[in-house]
Design a protein around this motif. Structure first.
Motif, mmCIF file in Angstrom:
data_model
loop_
_atom_site.group_PDB
_atom_site.id
_atom_site.type_symbol
_atom_site.label_atom_id
_atom_site.label_comp_id
_atom_site.label_asym_id
_atom_site.label_seq_id
_atom_site.Cartn_x
_atom_site.Cartn_y
_atom_site.Cartn_z
ATOM 1 N N GLY A 172 0.773 -1.037 -0.010
ATOM 2 C CA GLY A 172 -0.141 -0.359 0.221
ATOM 3 C C GLY A 172 0.525 1.233 -0.017
ATOM 4 N N ALA A 173 0.001 1.909 0.027
ATOM 5 C CA ALA A 173 0.419 3.837 -0.242
ATOM 6 C C ALA A 173 2.148 4.387 1.003
ATOM 7 N N THR A 174 1.519 3.626 2.193
ATOM 8 C CA THR A 174 2.529 4.097 3.274
ATOM 9 C C THR A 174 4.347 3.450 2.955
ATOM 10 N N PHE A 228 0.165 3.962 -10.140
ATOM 11 C CA PHE A 228 -1.307 3.262 -10.129
ATOM 12 C C PHE A 228 -2.792 4.232 -8.936
ATOM 13 N N CYS A 229 -1.354 5.448 -8.513
ATOM 14 C CA CYS A 229 -3.035 5.821 -7.795
ATOM 15 C C CYS A 229 -3.689 6.833 -8.084
ATOM 16 N N THR A 230 -4.845 6.919 -7.655
ATOM 17 C CA THR A 230 -6.027 7.307 -8.999
ATOM 18 C C THR A 230 -5.731 8.588 -8.721
ATOM 19 N N ASN A 231 -5.116 9.358 -7.337
ATOM 20 C CA ASN A 231 -5.860 10.327 -6.497
ATOM 21 C C ASN A 231 -7.242 10.541 -6.396
ATOM 22 N N CYS A 232 -7.399 9.045 -5.782
ATOM 23 C CA CYS A 232 -9.371 9.183 -4.963
ATOM 24 C C CYS A 232 -9.115 9.867 -4.076
ATOM 25 N N GLU A 233 -8.417 9.709 -2.944
ATOM 26 C CA GLU A 233 -7.863 10.701 -1.976
ATOM 27 C C GLU A 233 -9.118 9.662 -0.382
ATOM 28 N N ASN A 234 -9.604 8.418 -1.535
ATOM 29 C CA ASN A 234 -10.032 7.582 -0.491
ATOM 30 C C ASN A 234 -9.107 7.312 1.220
ATOM 31 N N ILE A 288 0.415 13.940 -1.314
ATOM 32 C CA ILE A 288 1.973 13.653 -1.292
ATOM 33 C C ILE A 288 2.057 12.338 -2.438
ATOM 34 N N LEU A 289 1.769 11.528 -2.986
ATOM 35 C CA LEU A 289 2.001 10.580 -4.462
ATOM 36 C C LEU A 289 1.787 11.541 -5.478
ATOM 37 N N LYS A 290 1.090 12.426 -5.236
ATOM 38 C CA LYS A 290 0.778 13.430 -6.822
ATOM 39 C C LYS A 290 2.430 14.059 -6.970
HETATM 40 S S1 SF4 Z 1 -5.619 8.417 -3.752
HETATM 41 FE FE1 SF4 Z 1 -6.893 6.945 -3.501
HETATM 42 S S2 SF4 Z 1 -5.516 5.637 -4.794
HETATM 43 FE FE2 SF4 Z 1 -3.642 7.232 -4.216
HETATM 44 S S3 SF4 Z 1 -3.109 6.279 -2.296
HETATM 45 FE FE3 SF4 Z 1 -4.241 7.179 -1.635
HETATM 46 S S4 SF4 Z 1 -6.477 5.350 -1.798
HETATM 47 FE FE4 SF4 Z 1 -4.754 4.753 -2.797
#
Ligand code: SF4
Ligand code: SF4
Lengths: 245, 434
Positions: free
Chosen positions: B358-360, B381-387, B401-403
């Motif tokens: 996962g992201a962390t 892979f990250c869609t920036n969905c912000e879940n 952060i990933l963006k």
């Molecule tokens: S923004 Fe969405 S895809 Fe990206 S790390 Fe967060 S939950 Fe996962």
């Protein structure tokens, strides 16, 4: 003072009839709204990977285009355009950005327009689900209640919440430009959205990115329940057509 | 177009194809967790155990928790100093402050001395700080004690897994078969009899043979210098009591102002994951007695010595230089962002790094190993969905952060070519489809 219908590149490219429907709907409420040929892209797909300088330049270009065309307000049917206009343009341009941005859902949910809409489903009753797109639920001014207000105002339409809804909705997997590089991101999640539908007969979306992913997954998995774009659904009802037909 | 970007894109694509291979290890993990994620997400809103749902619980304490974490992160130097002073003066802890992971590893090896075996509890921090790597390099036998980790060792499973339940994807039949293969015993194919097997065989060893044990901490209170450790199996209770030396290794961001704050952190970690903390240990010193003429003697029944290694490494730098992952310092390590994550659901343990799933875990890889490492881990892979943001109990926006890291990757020529093409068309032609 120009009131602009800003359709968004993805819809203009892939969903021409939806664009026509959106134009019909918007003009039904306010005939001053108009299309300008070849509008520049809001920049949606570029935001995740472009530098501050690149974005500033791009946004400045779009704002100059708005100014040159005297655009003071716009309605868009693209969830991505809405999200980026409302999130970044103000950030980068501050008070130099003077365009009132609305998504079609906000436009329709406006009490005045909602009253004029006065829709009903031509059949006995229709159970529907609505998929909360990330672009809308995460926007600076989130669009969450508007689609519910609209659907609840339509006679014979029964709006059902999905288990995963509002800010907890399942992302279709197509955001952030990911659909152009890893389509597989939608394979499980978009299917899970359909699996969540239960008794509803159709699934509505107000995002062309979600629609693209959901449509593919529907076809690949032989899912019978249709995925329908919000504007197509509304125009059907305005014209007395059963969206299921 | 950078060849490197193209090469990494193809490499990641081939990992994606592995998910499609029936019977592959990646596929097995994914098949389990893609459904597990939805179930776990749904449980946030179920009222099966408590009167409130875990979402309601977290929302109730959300503001308080954020305030605690922000207070510490903004005043990290102060709390570290205060905590170390109390630990040394009041608690009889042997405390080290390591500026780097390497320093922490060296201190740890010195403290381990001639011991060739270490018993440890599950810990993400220990991986993050590189203790697992150094132990493996020095041929020290690592004895895991959390059943999930025991299973991972049993299967010699090298792929990343969910940090909280690392062996959850193994089937019962496979576990039984593997126990038979490795230990020559065949428990009944039920969770009860597998647990009973380890209780009968391993518990004795944990009670009698542990010389040095290793744990991290769920939180540490600065005011009391107390280490808080939550668990459900009882292994941490044994490891921290039935040992001569208990070594605690963790990052300085684990510090919170008071013991009540530390318990709140542990409670939220438990509730957010819907895993019970049947035991919460509050450790404020080695075992001791003053029953013989009031003279204090250490090591009555519990640990004779507690060594705490607090590690800075990237942390102060992230704070002082306002690095893009500065917010990650607020993380309480609950790992619940994993199962709400679109990319994690879609790509299982190929959206992962050696630090986990996962992201962390991929962010940790970025911090230690840089931009190429995270790009290979599936950054795009990250869609920036912000879940992750919506569900994080301290509102860390991993998506944002990933963006920022995606932008850095693009600058370094590592963006997948098709996405880069769209970007160029947008910026130059003002139309992605031209
Ligand atoms: S923004 Fe969405 S895809 Fe990206 S790390 Fe967060 S939950 Fe996962
Ligand atoms: S980022 Fe938030 S949700 Fe994820 S592990 Fe850290 S605290 Fe938990």
């Amino acid at each position: 003072m120009t009131k602009l219908i800003y359709l968004g590149c993805l819809s203009r490219e892939n969903f021409k009839s939806t664009c026509e429907n959106a134009i019909k709907i918007i003009k039904f409420f306010d005939n001053e709204y108009k299309i300008i040929e070849n509008p520049p892209c809001c920049g949606s797909l570029a935001y995740h990977i472009s530098s501050d300088d690149e974005l500033k330049k791009h946004i400045q270009y779009i704002n100059d285009w708005f100014k040159a065309n005297d655009v003071t307000e716009l309605v868009t049917i693209c969830a991505g355009c809405y999200n980026y206009f409302s999130r970044y343009y103000q950030d980068y341009l501050g008070t130099d950005f003077n365009v009132k941005i609305r998504h079609l859902l906000q436009f329709l949910a406006d009490p005045k327009n909602l009253r004029k809409l006065d829709l009903s489903y031509p059949g006995k009753k229709l159970n529907v689900n609505y998929h909360d797109a990330c672009h809308l639920r995460n926007a600076v001014k989130p669009i969450i209640e508007e689609p519910r207000t609209i659907l609840n105002a339509i006679k014979n339409v029964i709006f059902n919440e999905m288990d995963f809804n509002k800010t907890n909705s399942i992302c279709c997997g197509a955001g952030g430009g990911v659909y152009s590089i890893f389509k597989e991101n939608s394979d499980f999640s978009a299917k899970a959205i359909f699996d969540n539908m239960k008794k509803s007969k159709l699934l509505l979306t107000a995002c062309p990115f979600c629609y693209t992913a959901l449509k593919r997954i529907k076809e690949e998995n032989n899912i019978e329940k249709p995925i329908i774009k919000f504007e197509d659904f509304i125009i059907n009802l305005m014209e007395g057509v059963d969206p299921l037909s | 177009m950078s060849d490197k970007g193209k090469g990494i894109y193809e490499e990641v694509k081939s990992k994606v194809n592995k998910l499609k291979e029936e019977g592959g290890l990646e596929r097995e993990y994914w098949d389990f967790w893609k459904l597990g994620c939805l179930i776990k997400t749904k449980v946030h809103d179920s009222r099966t155990i408590y009167y409130d749902t875990s979402r309601e619980f977290v929302e109730r304490y959300n503001e308080q928790l954020i305030a605690i974490r922000e207070e510490v992160v903004e005043n990290l130097d102060y709390y570290v100093e205060r905590c170390i002073n109390v630990m040394r003066k009041a608690n009889n802890f042997k405390v080290y402050y390591a500026k780097t992971n390497e320093e922490a590893q060296n201190i740890f090896m010195d403290e381990l001395g001639d011991n060739k075996v270490i018993y440890k509890s599950k810990s993400n921090e220990v991986k993050d700080i590189g203790i697992t790597d150094i132990l493996e390099k020095k041929n020290i036998t690592i004895k895991e004690t959390d059943l999930g980790d025991i299973l991972v060792q049993l299967f010699d499973y090298k792929l990343p897994s969910w940090q909280i339940g690392p062996g959850a994807h193994f089937s019962i039949d496979d576990i039984v078969a593997r126990i038979k293969e490795v230990h020559g015993v065949e428990p009944e194919p039920t969770p009860n009899s597998i647990v009973d097997y380890y209780r009968r065989t391993y518990r004795k060893e944990l009670l009698n043979d542990v010389k040095v044990s290793l744990t991290s901490a769920n939180a540490i209170s600065a005011e009391e210098g107390t280490i808080v450790l939550g668990e459900n199996e009882g292994n941490i209770s044994l490891l921290t009591r039935a040992t001569d030396k208990h070594i605690v290794v963790c990052g300085i961001q684990k510090i919170v102002p008071t013991i009540l704050d530390a318990v709140l952190v542990a409670k939220i970690q438990s509730r957010i994951n819907n895993v019970p903390f049947n035991y919460i240990s509050l450790i404020s010193g080695p075992s001791s007695t003053s029953d013989i003429r009031g003279i204090n003697v250490l090591g009555m029944y519990g640990a004779k010595e507690v060594v705490v290694i607090l590690v800075d490494d990237w942390r102060i730098k992230a704070l002082k230089e306002d690095l893009i992952y500065k917010d990650y310092l607020k993380c309480i390590g609950c790992r619940s962002c994993n199962f709400v994550c679109t990319a994690a659901r879609a790509f299982g343990n190929i959206f992962a790094s050696k630090y986990g799933w996962g992201a962390t875990a991929i962010l940790t890889d970025y911090i230690h190993n840089g931009i190429e490492a995270i790009t290979k881990d599936g950054l795009f892979f990250c869609t920036n969905c912000e879940n992750c943001y919506h569900w994080c109990p301290v509102s860390i926006n991993l998506g944002e952060i990933l963006k920022s890291i995606k932008k850095e990757a693009t600058k370094a020529g590592l963006c997948p070519p098709p996405l880069r093409d769209y970007q160029q068309k947008i910026l130059k032609e003002k139309n992605p489809f031209k």
